[in-house]
Write a protein that holds these residues in place. Structure first.
Motif, PDB file in Angstrom:
ATOM      1  N   ILE A   8       4.651  -1.602  -7.099  1.00 12.60           N
ATOM      2  CA  ILE A   8       3.963  -0.801  -6.067  1.00 12.60           C
ATOM      3  C   ILE A   8       4.503  -1.008  -4.717  1.00 12.60           C
ATOM      4  CG2 ILE A   8       1.854  -0.096  -5.133  1.00 12.60           C
ATOM      5  CD1 ILE A   8       0.476  -0.310  -7.904  1.00 12.60           C
ATOM      6  N   LYS A   9       4.481  -2.409  -4.449  1.00 11.56           N
ATOM      7  CA  LYS A   9       5.079  -2.766  -3.033  1.00 11.56           C
ATOM      8  C   LYS A   9       6.301  -2.400  -2.876  1.00 11.56           C
ATOM      9  CE  LYS A   9       5.224  -6.986  -0.429  1.00 11.56           C
ATOM     10  NZ  LYS A   9       6.166  -8.267  -0.215  1.00 11.56           N
ATOM     11  N   ASP A  10       7.311  -2.608  -3.805  1.00 13.63           N
ATOM     12  CA  ASP A  10       8.614  -2.282  -3.656  1.00 13.63           C
ATOM     13  C   ASP A  10       8.774  -0.794  -3.268  1.00 13.63           C
ATOM     14  OD1 ASP A  10       9.244  -5.086  -3.866  1.00 13.63           O
ATOM     15  OD2 ASP A  10      10.176  -4.930  -6.267  1.00 13.63           O
ATOM     16  N   ALA A  11       7.947   0.036  -4.060  1.00 13.69           N
ATOM     17  CA  ALA A  11       8.195   1.595  -4.151  1.00 13.69           C
ATOM     18  C   ALA A  11       7.720   1.762  -2.889  1.00 13.69           C
ATOM     19  CB  ALA A  11       7.259   2.173  -5.158  1.00 13.69           C
ATOM     20  N   LYS A  12       6.378   1.353  -2.162  1.00 17.18           N
ATOM     21  CA  LYS A  12       6.278   1.421  -0.771  1.00 17.18           C
ATOM     22  C   LYS A  12       7.209   1.267   0.274  1.00 17.18           C
ATOM     23  CE  LYS A  12       1.820  -0.079  -0.900  1.00 17.18           C
ATOM     24  NZ  LYS A  12       0.448  -0.578  -0.339  1.00 17.18           N
ATOM     25  N   ARG A  18      13.493   4.783   3.483  1.00 21.75           N
ATOM     26  CA  ARG A  18      14.082   5.762   3.390  1.00 21.75           C
ATOM     27  C   ARG A  18      13.399   7.211   4.072  1.00 21.75           C
ATOM     28  NH1 ARG A  18      16.257   6.259  -2.753  1.00 21.75           N
ATOM     29  NH2 ARG A  18      17.891   4.358  -2.617  1.00 21.75           N
ATOM     30  N   ASN A  19      12.279   7.370   4.170  1.00 21.30           N
ATOM     31  CA  ASN A  19      11.490   8.409   4.467  1.00 21.30           C
ATOM     32  C   ASN A  19      10.630   8.335   5.995  1.00 21.30           C
ATOM     33  OD1 ASN A  19      12.456   9.564   2.222  1.00 21.30           O
ATOM     34  ND2 ASN A  19      10.337   9.634   1.236  1.00 21.30           N
ATOM     35  N   HIS A  20      11.002   6.916   6.509  1.00 22.51           N
ATOM     36  CA  HIS A  20      10.491   6.771   7.714  1.00 22.51           C
ATOM     37  C   HIS A  20       8.877   7.143   7.902  1.00 22.51           C
ATOM     38  CE1 HIS A  20      14.365   6.343   9.058  1.00 22.51           C
ATOM     39  NE2 HIS A  20      14.746   7.417   8.691  1.00 22.51           N
ATOM     40  N   MET A  21       8.433   6.453   6.610  1.00 20.31           N
ATOM     41  CA  MET A  21       6.992   6.616   6.667  1.00 20.31           C
ATOM     42  C   MET A  21       6.051   5.234   7.155  1.00 20.31           C
ATOM     43  SD  MET A  21       6.204   8.263   2.587  1.00 20.31           S
ATOM     44  CE  MET A  21       6.706  10.030   2.449  1.00 20.31           C
ATOM     45  N   THR A  22       4.750   5.481   7.289  1.00 18.35           N
ATOM     46  CA  THR A  22       4.026   4.380   7.537  1.00 18.35           C
ATOM     47  C   THR A  22       3.390   3.868   6.311  1.00 18.35           C
ATOM     48  OG1 THR A  22       1.835   5.696   7.795  1.00 18.35           O
ATOM     49  CG2 THR A  22       3.110   5.480   9.775  1.00 18.35           C
ATOM     50  N   GLU A  23       2.881   2.625   6.110  1.00 17.71           N
ATOM     51  CA  GLU A  23       2.337   2.091   5.001  1.00 17.71           C
ATOM     52  C   GLU A  23       1.233   3.010   4.346  1.00 17.71           C
ATOM     53  OE1 GLU A  23       0.934  -1.964   3.010  1.00 17.71           O
ATOM     54  OE2 GLU A  23       1.370  -2.008   5.133  1.00 17.71           O
ATOM     55  N   ALA A  26       2.883   6.004   2.764  1.00 15.51           N
ATOM     56  CA  ALA A  26       3.489   5.884   1.481  1.00 15.51           C
ATOM     57  C   ALA A  26       2.534   5.533   0.342  1.00 15.51           C
ATOM     58  CB  ALA A  26       4.533   4.565   1.645  1.00 15.51           C
ATOM     59  N   HIS A  27       1.451   4.995   0.982  1.00 13.15           N
ATOM     60  CA  HIS A  27       0.144   4.629  -0.097  1.00 13.15           C
ATOM     61  C   HIS A  27      -0.321   5.876  -0.466  1.00 13.15           C
ATOM     62  CE1 HIS A  27      -2.930   2.619  -2.155  1.00 13.15           C
ATOM     63  NE2 HIS A  27      -3.671   3.285  -1.310  1.00 13.15           N
ATOM     64  N   ARG A  28      -0.575   7.157   0.154  1.00 12.70           N
ATOM     65  CA  ARG A  28      -1.137   8.219   0.029  1.00 12.70           C
ATOM     66  C   ARG A  28      -0.045   9.029  -0.961  1.00 12.70           C
ATOM     67  NH1 ARG A  28      -2.819  11.243   5.222  1.00 12.70           N
ATOM     68  NH2 ARG A  28      -1.487   9.334   6.032  1.00 12.70           N
ATOM     69  N   TYR A  29       1.291   8.902  -0.554  1.00 12.63           N
ATOM     70  CA  TYR A  29       2.306   9.589  -1.444  1.00 12.63           C
ATOM     71  C   TYR A  29       2.393   8.982  -2.980  1.00 12.63           C
ATOM     72  CZ  TYR A  29       6.793  11.412  -2.727  1.00 12.63           C
ATOM     73  OH  TYR A  29       7.900  12.034  -3.388  1.00 12.63           O
ATOM     74  N   LEU A  30       2.185   7.697  -3.134  1.00  8.64           N
ATOM     75  CA  LEU A  30       2.047   6.980  -4.269  1.00  8.64           C
ATOM     76  C   LEU A  30       0.784   7.495  -5.260  1.00  8.64           C
ATOM     77  CD1 LEU A  30       3.615   3.609  -3.595  1.00  8.64           C
ATOM     78  CD2 LEU A  30       4.853   5.669  -4.849  1.00  8.64           C
ATOM     79  N   ARG A  31      -0.292   7.789  -4.548  1.00  5.93           N
ATOM     80  CA  ARG A  31      -1.577   8.047  -5.014  1.00  5.93           C
ATOM     81  C   ARG A  31      -1.658   9.640  -5.454  1.00  5.93           C
ATOM     82  NH1 ARG A  31      -5.686   4.595  -6.347  1.00  5.93           N
ATOM     83  NH2 ARG A  31      -6.785   6.348  -5.851  1.00  5.93           N
ATOM     84  N   ARG A  32      -0.701  10.271  -4.958  1.00  6.98           N
ATOM     85  CA  ARG A  32      -0.692  11.831  -5.642  1.00  6.98           C
ATOM     86  C   ARG A  32      -0.767  12.118  -6.963  1.00  6.98           C
ATOM     87  NH1 ARG A  32       3.286  15.107  -2.220  1.00  6.98           N
ATOM     88  NH2 ARG A  32       4.775  13.890  -3.422  1.00  6.98           N
ATOM     89  N   PRO A  33      -1.311  12.891  -7.506  1.00  5.95           N
ATOM     90  CA  PRO A  33      -1.193  13.237  -9.010  1.00  5.95           C
ATOM     91  C   PRO A  33       0.214  13.607  -9.222  1.00  5.95           C
ATOM     92  CG  PRO A  33      -3.023  14.392  -8.137  1.00  5.95           C
ATOM     93  CD  PRO A  33      -2.397  13.631  -7.078  1.00  5.95           C
ATOM     94  N   VAL A  34       0.890  13.363 -10.358  1.00  4.44           N
ATOM     95  CA  VAL A  34       2.290  13.889 -10.714  1.00  4.44           C
ATOM     96  C   VAL A  34       2.382  15.300 -10.777  1.00  4.44           C
ATOM     97  CG1 VAL A  34       4.129  13.714 -12.363  1.00  4.44           C
ATOM     98  CG2 VAL A  34       2.613  11.824 -11.962  1.00  4.44           C
TER      99      VAL A  34
END
Length: 50
Positions: A8-12, A18-23, A26-34
């Protein structure tokens, strides 16, 4: 559990680099349902209605 946390840390970090996101973004992006992530090629079809 440690391997999952590292993945998860590596994905964030990858999203942040790559996408110039804040932490937090990125956390919210990973928490979204597929099912909320629709590939771009689906959006080109006439029958796709968000």
């Amino acid at each position: 559990m440690q391997r999952m946390k590292k993945a998860i840390k590596d994905a964030k970090e990858l999203l942040m680099a790559r996408n110039h996101m804040t932490e937090e973004e990125a956390h919210r992006y990973l928490r979204r349902p597929v099912w909320t992530v629709v590939p771009i090629w689906w959006r080109r079809h006439r029958w796709y209605c968000p």
